[in-house]
Write an enzyme that holds these catalytic residues in place. Sequence first.
Site, PDB file in Angstrom:
ATOM      1  N   SER A  62      20.011  23.631   9.457  1.00  0.00           N
ATOM      2  CA  SER A  62      20.380  25.039   9.570  1.00  0.00           C
ATOM      3  C   SER A  62      19.756  25.695  10.795  1.00  0.00           C
ATOM      4  O   SER A  62      18.726  25.252  11.313  1.00  0.00           O
ATOM      5  CB  SER A  62      19.944  25.800   8.315  1.00  0.00           C
ATOM      6  OG  SER A  62      20.462  25.187   7.164  1.00  0.00           O
TER       7      SER A  62
HETATM    8  N1  SAH Z   1      17.740  21.866   4.286  1.00  0.00           N
HETATM    9  C1  SAH Z   1      18.444  21.015   5.229  1.00  0.00           C
HETATM   10  C2  SAH Z   1      19.880  21.442   5.372  1.00  0.00           C
HETATM   11  C3  SAH Z   1      20.769  20.298   5.149  1.00  0.00           C
HETATM   12  S1  SAH Z   1      22.493  20.612   5.011  1.00  0.00           S
HETATM   13  C4  SAH Z   1      17.717  20.930   6.555  1.00  0.00           C
HETATM   14  O1  SAH Z   1      16.737  21.654   6.769  1.00  0.00           O
HETATM   15  O2  SAH Z   1      18.080  20.092   7.375  1.00  0.00           O
HETATM   16  C5  SAH Z   1      22.741  20.458   3.270  1.00  0.00           C
HETATM   17  C6  SAH Z   1      22.403  19.143   2.638  1.00  0.00           C
HETATM   18  O3  SAH Z   1      22.735  19.256   1.250  1.00  0.00           O
HETATM   19  C7  SAH Z   1      23.158  17.945   3.161  1.00  0.00           C
HETATM   20  O4  SAH Z   1      22.255  16.975   3.605  1.00  0.00           O
HETATM   21  C8  SAH Z   1      23.950  17.446   1.952  1.00  0.00           C
HETATM   22  O5  SAH Z   1      24.080  16.043   1.887  1.00  0.00           O
HETATM   23  C9  SAH Z   1      23.109  17.978   0.807  1.00  0.00           C
HETATM   24  N2  SAH Z   1      23.797  18.105  -0.485  1.00  0.00           N
HETATM   25  C10 SAH Z   1      25.057  18.531  -0.736  1.00  0.00           C
HETATM   26  N3  SAH Z   1      25.291  18.527  -2.063  1.00  0.00           N
HETATM   27  C11 SAH Z   1      24.147  18.088  -2.673  1.00  0.00           C
HETATM   28  C12 SAH Z   1      23.761  17.862  -4.023  1.00  0.00           C
HETATM   29  N4  SAH Z   1      24.577  18.091  -5.063  1.00  0.00           N
HETATM   30  N5  SAH Z   1      22.504  17.433  -4.265  1.00  0.00           N
HETATM   31  C13 SAH Z   1      21.647  17.178  -3.249  1.00  0.00           C
HETATM   32  N6  SAH Z   1      21.954  17.363  -1.955  1.00  0.00           N
HETATM   33  C14 SAH Z   1      23.186  17.809  -1.665  1.00  0.00           C
END
Ligand code: SAH
Length: 225
Positions: A62
Amino acid sequence: MKIFTAAREKMVEHQLEDRGIKDIKVLYAMRKVARHLFVTEALQSRAYEDCPLPIGENQTISQPYMVAYMTEALELKSSDIVLEIGTGSGYQSAVLAEIVRQVYSIERIKDLLARARKVFDELDYTNIATKNFDGTYGWKEKSPFDAIIVTAASPDIPEPLIEQLAVGGRLVIPVGNTSSQILKRVRKSEKGIEIEELCGCVFVKLIGKYGWGEDDNNSKGYLIH
Ligand code: SAH
Protein backbone atom coordinates in the site's frame (compact mmCIF):
# COMPACT_ATOMS: atom_id res chain seq x y z
CA MET A 1 23.93 -0.98 -0.09
CA LYS A 2 21.74 2.13 -0.12
CA ILE A 3 19.88 2.88 3.10
CA PHE A 4 17.53 5.61 1.85
CA THR A 5 17.43 7.53 5.16
CA ALA A 6 16.91 10.90 3.48
CA ALA A 7 14.19 9.60 1.15
CA ARG A 8 12.37 8.08 4.12
CA GLU A 9 12.56 11.30 6.13
CA LYS A 10 11.20 13.27 3.18
CA MET A 11 8.37 10.76 2.78
CA VAL A 12 7.39 11.15 6.45
CA GLU A 13 7.47 14.95 6.31
CA HIS A 14 5.71 15.54 3.00
CA GLN A 15 3.40 12.56 2.61
CA LEU A 16 2.46 12.02 6.25
CA GLU A 17 3.01 15.04 8.53
CA ASP A 18 1.92 17.58 5.90
CA ARG A 19 -1.28 15.59 5.37
CA GLY A 20 -2.19 15.45 9.04
CA ILE A 21 -0.74 12.21 10.48
CA LYS A 22 -0.06 13.16 14.11
CA ASP A 23 0.31 10.02 16.24
CA ILE A 24 3.94 10.08 17.36
CA LYS A 25 4.10 6.30 17.59
CA VAL A 26 3.00 6.02 13.96
CA LEU A 27 5.45 8.69 12.78
CA TYR A 28 8.26 6.97 14.72
CA ALA A 29 7.49 3.61 13.10
CA MET A 30 7.23 5.10 9.60
CA ARG A 31 10.62 6.79 10.12
CA LYS A 32 12.16 3.57 11.33
CA VAL A 33 10.89 0.80 9.01
CA ALA A 34 12.98 0.48 5.85
CA ARG A 35 10.21 0.22 3.26
CA HIS A 36 12.68 -0.53 0.45
CA LEU A 37 13.52 -3.89 2.04
CA PHE A 38 9.93 -5.04 1.47
CA VAL A 39 10.01 -4.63 -2.35
CA THR A 40 12.16 -6.27 -5.03
CA GLU A 41 15.56 -4.78 -5.72
CA ALA A 42 14.38 -3.30 -9.03
CA LEU A 43 11.75 -1.23 -7.18
CA GLN A 44 13.87 -0.15 -4.20
CA SER A 45 14.62 3.29 -5.62
CA ARG A 46 10.84 3.91 -5.85
CA ALA A 47 10.00 2.60 -2.36
CA TYR A 48 9.44 6.05 -0.83
CA GLU A 49 7.21 7.38 -3.62
CA ASP A 50 3.65 8.44 -2.89
CA CYS A 51 1.99 5.33 -4.38
CA PRO A 52 1.38 1.61 -4.01
CA LEU A 53 3.89 -0.71 -5.73
CA PRO A 54 3.61 -4.24 -7.15
CA ILE A 55 4.90 -7.09 -4.96
CA GLY A 56 4.15 -9.98 -7.34
CA GLU A 57 1.16 -12.38 -7.53
CA ASN A 58 -0.98 -9.39 -8.68
CA GLN A 59 -0.78 -7.85 -5.20
CA THR A 60 0.55 -4.50 -3.98
CA ILE A 61 2.30 -2.88 -1.04
CA SER A 62 0.00 0.00 0.00
CA GLN A 63 0.86 3.68 -0.41
CA PRO A 64 2.83 4.92 2.65
CA TYR A 65 0.10 7.44 3.54
CA MET A 66 -2.55 4.70 3.60
CA VAL A 67 -0.35 2.52 5.85
CA ALA A 68 0.14 5.45 8.26
CA TYR A 69 -3.52 6.50 8.11
CA MET A 70 -4.84 3.00 8.88
CA THR A 71 -2.27 2.50 11.64
CA GLU A 72 -3.28 5.81 13.24
CA ALA A 73 -6.96 4.87 12.91
CA LEU A 74 -6.28 1.75 15.02
CA GLU A 75 -5.43 4.01 18.03
CA LEU A 76 -2.72 1.62 19.21
CA LYS A 77 -1.14 1.27 22.65
CA SER A 78 2.20 -0.43 23.21
CA SER A 79 0.54 -3.24 25.17
CA ASP A 80 -1.86 -4.13 22.30
CA ILE A 81 -2.16 -7.41 20.45
CA VAL A 82 -3.02 -6.88 16.79
CA LEU A 83 -4.32 -9.13 14.02
CA GLU A 84 -3.54 -8.24 10.40
CA ILE A 85 -5.29 -9.87 7.44
CA GLY A 86 -3.18 -9.69 4.24
CA THR A 87 0.53 -9.80 5.15
CA GLY A 88 1.55 -9.13 1.52
CA SER A 89 5.05 -7.66 1.54
CA GLY A 90 5.09 -7.56 5.36
CA TYR A 91 5.62 -3.78 5.47
CA GLN A 92 2.42 -2.98 7.36
CA SER A 93 3.16 -5.81 9.81
CA ALA A 94 6.60 -4.33 10.54
CA VAL A 95 5.11 -0.87 11.13
CA LEU A 96 2.66 -2.42 13.61
CA ALA A 97 5.42 -4.46 15.25
CA GLU A 98 7.35 -1.27 16.03
CA ILE A 99 4.36 0.01 18.02
CA VAL A 100 2.63 -2.91 19.72
CA ARG A 101 3.51 -5.96 21.81
CA GLN A 102 2.49 -8.68 19.35
CA VAL A 103 1.34 -8.87 15.75
CA TYR A 104 -0.45 -11.87 14.23
CA SER A 105 -0.62 -11.69 10.45
CA ILE A 106 -2.40 -13.99 7.98
CA GLU A 107 -1.67 -14.24 4.23
CA ARG A 108 -3.41 -16.57 1.76
CA ILE A 109 -0.59 -16.64 -0.83
CA LYS A 110 2.16 -18.94 0.38
CA ASP A 111 5.03 -17.44 -1.67
CA LEU A 112 4.29 -13.89 -0.53
CA LEU A 113 4.21 -15.01 3.08
CA ALA A 114 7.51 -16.88 2.70
CA ARG A 115 9.15 -13.72 1.34
CA ALA A 116 7.72 -11.53 4.11
CA ARG A 117 8.75 -14.09 6.75
CA LYS A 118 12.34 -13.98 5.45
CA VAL A 119 12.45 -10.18 5.83
CA PHE A 120 10.97 -10.37 9.36
CA ASP A 121 13.68 -12.85 10.33
CA GLU A 122 16.48 -10.81 8.75
CA LEU A 123 15.29 -7.68 10.57
CA ASP A 124 14.76 -9.62 13.80
CA TYR A 125 11.04 -8.97 14.24
CA THR A 126 10.40 -11.59 16.90
CA ASN A 127 6.92 -10.22 17.70
CA ILE A 128 5.33 -11.06 14.34
CA ALA A 129 3.67 -14.48 14.09
CA THR A 130 2.27 -15.50 10.72
CA LYS A 131 -0.03 -18.07 9.21
CA ASN A 132 -0.78 -19.13 5.62
CA PHE A 133 -4.57 -19.34 5.59
CA ASP A 134 -7.84 -17.58 4.71
CA GLY A 135 -7.76 -14.63 7.11
CA THR A 136 -11.50 -13.97 6.87
CA TYR A 137 -11.84 -16.66 9.56
CA GLY A 138 -9.58 -14.63 11.85
CA TRP A 139 -7.23 -16.45 14.24
CA LYS A 140 -9.52 -17.68 16.99
CA GLU A 141 -6.87 -19.33 19.20
CA LYS A 142 -5.05 -16.02 19.60
CA SER A 143 -8.16 -13.87 20.12
CA PRO A 144 -9.42 -11.50 21.47
CA PHE A 145 -7.48 -8.77 19.64
CA ASP A 146 -7.15 -5.15 20.73
CA ALA A 147 -7.01 -4.14 17.09
CA ILE A 148 -7.62 -5.81 13.72
CA ILE A 149 -6.49 -4.41 10.37
CA VAL A 150 -7.65 -5.79 7.05
CA THR A 151 -5.44 -4.66 4.17
CA ALA A 152 -7.63 -5.99 1.35
CA ALA A 153 -11.10 -4.96 0.15
CA SER A 154 -14.10 -6.82 1.49
CA PRO A 155 -17.76 -6.87 0.35
CA ASP A 156 -18.77 -6.84 4.03
CA ILE A 157 -17.25 -6.95 7.49
CA PRO A 158 -16.41 -10.63 8.16
CA GLU A 159 -18.39 -11.77 11.20
CA PRO A 160 -15.52 -13.82 12.76
CA LEU A 161 -13.38 -10.66 12.92
CA ILE A 162 -16.05 -8.80 14.88
CA GLU A 163 -16.35 -11.80 17.21
CA GLN A 164 -12.58 -11.91 17.78
CA LEU A 165 -12.31 -8.21 18.63
CA ALA A 166 -11.83 -7.45 22.35
CA VAL A 167 -14.28 -5.17 24.14
CA GLY A 168 -12.72 -1.74 23.61
CA GLY A 169 -11.10 -3.01 20.40
CA ARG A 170 -10.89 -1.32 16.99
CA LEU A 171 -11.19 -2.94 13.54
CA VAL A 172 -10.22 -1.05 10.36
CA ILE A 173 -11.32 -2.47 7.01
CA PRO A 174 -11.98 -1.29 3.42
CA VAL A 175 -15.57 -2.23 2.54
CA GLY A 176 -17.15 -1.83 -0.91
CA ASN A 177 -17.03 -3.25 -4.39
CA THR A 178 -13.94 -4.51 -6.17
CA SER A 179 -13.05 -1.16 -7.75
CA SER A 180 -13.41 1.20 -4.78
CA GLN A 181 -14.20 1.06 -1.11
CA ILE A 182 -14.83 3.05 2.04
CA LEU A 183 -12.44 2.58 4.91
CA LYS A 184 -14.54 1.73 7.96
CA ARG A 185 -13.68 1.62 11.65
CA VAL A 186 -15.60 -0.69 13.95
CA ARG A 187 -15.46 -0.15 17.70
CA LYS A 188 -16.65 -2.82 20.07
CA SER A 189 -18.05 -1.90 23.48
CA GLU A 190 -20.12 -3.65 26.16
CA LYS A 191 -23.18 -2.29 24.37
CA GLY A 192 -22.33 -3.63 20.93
CA ILE A 193 -20.57 -2.27 17.85
CA GLU A 194 -20.36 1.18 16.35
CA ILE A 195 -19.22 1.72 12.73
CA GLU A 196 -17.65 4.92 11.36
CA GLU A 197 -16.79 5.76 7.75
CA LEU A 198 -13.29 7.23 7.48
CA CYS A 199 -12.40 7.83 3.80
CA GLY A 200 -12.53 6.42 0.28
CA CYS A 201 -9.83 3.96 -0.77
CA VAL A 202 -8.83 1.32 -3.31
CA PHE A 203 -7.47 -2.08 -2.27
CA VAL A 204 -6.98 -5.48 -3.89
CA LYS A 205 -9.65 -8.10 -3.15
CA LEU A 206 -10.02 -9.96 0.13
CA ILE A 207 -10.56 -13.48 -1.16
CA GLY A 208 -12.07 -16.07 1.12
CA LYS A 209 -15.07 -17.52 2.92
CA TYR A 210 -16.26 -14.14 4.23
CA GLY A 211 -14.75 -12.07 1.42
CA TRP A 212 -14.91 -12.32 -2.39
CA GLY A 213 -14.82 -15.54 -4.40
CA GLU A 214 -11.67 -16.11 -6.47
CA ASP A 215 -13.32 -14.89 -9.71
CA ASP A 216 -15.85 -12.45 -8.28
CA ASN A 217 -16.18 -9.07 -9.84
CA ASN A 218 -18.88 -7.23 -8.00
CA SER A 219 -21.09 -10.29 -8.05
CA LYS A 220 -22.24 -9.85 -4.47
CA GLY A 221 -24.99 -7.42 -5.26
CA TYR A 222 -23.12 -4.13 -5.42
CA LEU A 223 -24.38 -1.71 -8.05
CA ILE A 224 -21.94 0.57 -9.83
CA HIS A 225 -23.47 3.87 -10.98
N1 SAH B 1 -0.35 -5.23 4.18
C1 SAH B 1 0.25 -5.51 2.89
C2 SAH B 1 -0.71 -5.21 1.77
C3 SAH B 1 -0.84 -6.38 0.89
S1 SAH B 1 -2.10 -6.35 -0.33
C4 SAH B 1 1.58 -4.81 2.73
O1 SAH B 1 1.95 -3.99 3.58
O2 SAH B 1 2.30 -5.11 1.78
C5 SAH B 1 -3.30 -7.43 0.37
C6 SAH B 1 -2.89 -8.84 0.66
O3 SAH B 1 -4.04 -9.51 1.17
C7 SAH B 1 -2.42 -9.64 -0.54
O4 SAH B 1 -1.14 -10.14 -0.30
C8 SAH B 1 -3.44 -10.78 -0.64
O5 SAH B 1 -2.89 -12.01 -1.06
C9 SAH B 1 -3.94 -10.86 0.79
N2 SAH B 1 -5.25 -11.51 0.97
C10 SAH B 1 -6.36 -11.40 0.21
N3 SAH B 1 -7.36 -12.13 0.74
C11 SAH B 1 -6.87 -12.72 1.88
C12 SAH B 1 -7.41 -13.59 2.87
N4 SAH B 1 -8.68 -14.03 2.83
N5 SAH B 1 -6.62 -13.96 3.89
C13 SAH B 1 -5.33 -13.55 3.96
N6 SAH B 1 -4.76 -12.74 3.06
C14 SAH B 1 -5.51 -12.32 2.03
